[in-house]
Design a protein around this motif. Structure first.
Motif, mmCIF file in Angstrom:
data_model
loop_
_atom_site.group_PDB
_atom_site.id
_atom_site.type_symbol
_atom_site.label_atom_id
_atom_site.label_comp_id
_atom_site.label_asym_id
_atom_site.label_seq_id
_atom_site.Cartn_x
_atom_site.Cartn_y
_atom_site.Cartn_z
ATOM 1 N N GLY A 14 25.088 40.369 30.249
ATOM 2 C CA GLY A 14 26.207 40.759 31.103
ATOM 3 C C GLY A 14 26.766 42.103 30.688
ATOM 4 O O GLY A 14 26.634 42.536 29.543
ATOM 5 N N HIS A 15 27.419 42.770 31.619
ATOM 6 C CA HIS A 15 27.933 44.107 31.351
ATOM 7 C C HIS A 15 29.218 44.042 30.539
ATOM 8 O O HIS A 15 30.115 43.255 30.860
ATOM 9 C CB HIS A 15 28.193 44.855 32.662
ATOM 10 C CG HIS A 15 28.274 46.330 32.503
ATOM 11 N ND1 HIS A 15 29.361 46.955 31.945
ATOM 12 C CD2 HIS A 15 27.379 47.305 32.803
ATOM 13 C CE1 HIS A 15 29.144 48.258 31.927
ATOM 14 N NE2 HIS A 15 27.953 48.501 32.439
ATOM 15 N N GLN B 65 37.454 44.072 36.247
ATOM 16 C CA GLN B 65 38.085 43.018 37.053
ATOM 17 C C GLN B 65 39.595 43.040 36.877
ATOM 18 O O GLN B 65 40.350 42.965 37.850
ATOM 19 C CB GLN B 65 37.552 41.649 36.648
ATOM 20 C CG GLN B 65 38.301 40.480 37.296
ATOM 21 C CD GLN B 65 37.827 39.137 36.786
ATOM 22 O OE1 GLN B 65 36.757 38.672 37.165
ATOM 23 N NE2 GLN B 65 38.595 38.489 35.930
ATOM 24 N N SER C 16 32.934 49.761 40.916
ATOM 25 C CA SER C 16 31.811 49.269 40.128
ATOM 26 C C SER C 16 31.504 50.145 38.924
ATOM 27 O O SER C 16 31.557 51.377 38.996
ATOM 28 C CB SER C 16 30.560 49.191 41.019
ATOM 29 O OG SER C 16 29.440 48.780 40.280
ATOM 30 N N TYR C 17 31.136 49.489 37.834
ATOM 31 C CA TYR C 17 30.675 50.194 36.638
ATOM 32 C C TYR C 17 29.214 50.608 36.761
ATOM 33 O O TYR C 17 28.670 51.262 35.883
ATOM 34 C CB TYR C 17 30.846 49.315 35.392
ATOM 35 C CG TYR C 17 30.505 47.853 35.610
ATOM 36 C CD1 TYR C 17 29.187 47.431 35.723
ATOM 37 C CD2 TYR C 17 31.511 46.904 35.707
ATOM 38 C CE1 TYR C 17 28.881 46.108 35.938
ATOM 39 C CE2 TYR C 17 31.213 45.564 35.928
ATOM 40 C CZ TYR C 17 29.899 45.172 36.035
ATOM 41 O OH TYR C 17 29.600 43.857 36.261
ATOM 42 N N LYS D 222 32.661 44.410 32.485
ATOM 43 C CA LYS D 222 32.945 43.567 33.647
ATOM 44 C C LYS D 222 34.370 43.028 33.655
ATOM 45 O O LYS D 222 35.087 43.117 34.655
ATOM 46 C CB LYS D 222 31.948 42.398 33.695
ATOM 47 C CG LYS D 222 32.160 41.467 34.880
ATOM 48 C CD LYS D 222 31.108 40.373 34.920
ATOM 49 C CE LYS D 222 31.319 39.455 36.125
ATOM 50 N NZ LYS D 222 30.279 38.387 36.180
ATOM 51 N N LYS D 223 34.816 42.468 32.547
ATOM 52 C CA LYS D 223 36.139 41.849 32.504
ATOM 53 C C LYS D 223 37.249 42.880 32.621
ATOM 54 O O LYS D 223 38.277 42.638 33.268
ATOM 55 C CB LYS D 223 36.288 41.035 31.215
ATOM 56 C CG LYS D 223 35.373 39.826 31.148
ATOM 57 C CD LYS D 223 35.557 39.070 29.844
ATOM 58 C CE LYS D 223 34.650 37.848 29.785
ATOM 59 N NZ LYS D 223 34.818 37.118 28.500
#
Length: 306
Positions: A193-194, A201, A110-111, A197-198
């Protein structure tokens, strides 16, 4: 944080669990889907797979009252190593990362937490996020971010990573977040959104070879099912869903040459049929209590003849 099993009711209904059947949960996680299956079994058996030994240990506590469950510390892609052809009544896969993995800071998924870059579901695996970030070529990073993360700024982020690591290795999640932010335009950073995230992932998918595992499973599961055997797959990524949809379509259709006229008795029927005409998505009720369900898609298939 409480863990919710994504699309639990819909996926278990899709399996149509038989009391004396043999079932496989290929992604045990914290055991939510497994528990629902076990409650429906009588003389039946459940076999569960997970790469994460911690997940297995915790699920064993949750499922301690059941004796008809076998735990397998392995990738579900290797399912054909454990079962003979025509011996399974149902298989379920939940392809998402379980919430506890994201919530354990030291796992580096997790970031939201600062930790060493890791992201390994299987802690015995050699490849981790640190190696991907610091050792992969810029071209490979671009490919991973573009294909696995569907990141529009894949090239810019890959260039920022390679420039930064040329000075010092990127060792932690927050260091990586800062590098990602430095590569993005202000307009992108201001969006909801963070911004990482991408990228996170994409790296996670690469570290755990998630798409390769799914592809291998999709090539072997059909021979393992009994007639009336079912498979339910919950995916969270467009590439995963496309792979499942394509394979299920291949199995449930017969290719014929339209130029050749055939009598009804000469037309071969498919060995499989899909369950429903399209993917099932989470209900508004589920979304209200479990935001992880937002991108989930559930598809199923049933074996109708040998």
């Amino acid at each position: 944080m409480k863990h919710y099993s994504v699309m639990l009711d819909a996926s278990i209904e899709m399996l149509a669990v038989k009391k004396d059947g043999v079932y496989v949960d290929g992604t045990l996680g914290r055991g939510g889907h497994s528990l629902a299956i076990l409650k429906r079994l009588d003389r039946g058996k459940l076999f569960v797979f997970d790469l994460d030994q911690t997940a297995i240990d915790e699920a064993k506590e949750r499922l301690a009252s059941f004796e008809n469950v076998t735990y397998i510390h392995d990738n579900f892609a290797n399912i054909d190593r454990y079962f003979k052809d025509g011996t399974i009544d149902g298989i379920i896969l939940d392809l998402g990362v379980s919430s506890p993995q994201f919530d354990e800071a030291e796992r580096g998924f997790s970031y939201r937490f600062d930790a060493r870059l890791d992201m390994r579901m299987n802690q015995d695996s050699e490849l981790d996020a640190y190696q991907v970030v610091n050792d992969y070529s810029k071209e490979d990073l671009i490919r991973i971010l573009r294909d696995y993360g569907e990141e529009r700024f894949a090239k810019a982020i890959a260039e920022a990573i390679t420039n930064r690591r040329a000075v010092d290795p990127i060792t932690t999640t927050w260091e990586l977040v800062e590098v990602i932010k430095s590569a993005l335009p202000a307009k992108e950073l201001s969006k909801k959104g963070h911004p990482a995230k991408k990228t996170f992932q994409a790296i996670r998918i690469e570290v755990n070879q998630e798409l390769a595992s799914l592809q291998k499973f999709l090539t072997v599961f059909d021979k393992l099912l009994k007639v009336d055997g079912r498979v339910a797959v919950i995916s969270f990524h467009s590439l995963e869903d496309k792979m499942v949809k394509t394979r299920f379509r291949e199995l449930s259709r017969i290719k014929t040459d339209k130029r050749i006229a055939l009598l009804p008795s000469e037309i071969e029927t498919p060995r499989y049929e899909t369950i429903g005409h399209k993917a099932i998505v989470a209900s508004e009720t589920e979304l209200a209590v479990n935001h992880r369900s937002k991108s989930a898609k559930l598809r199923g298939i049933k074996k109708v003849r040998d």
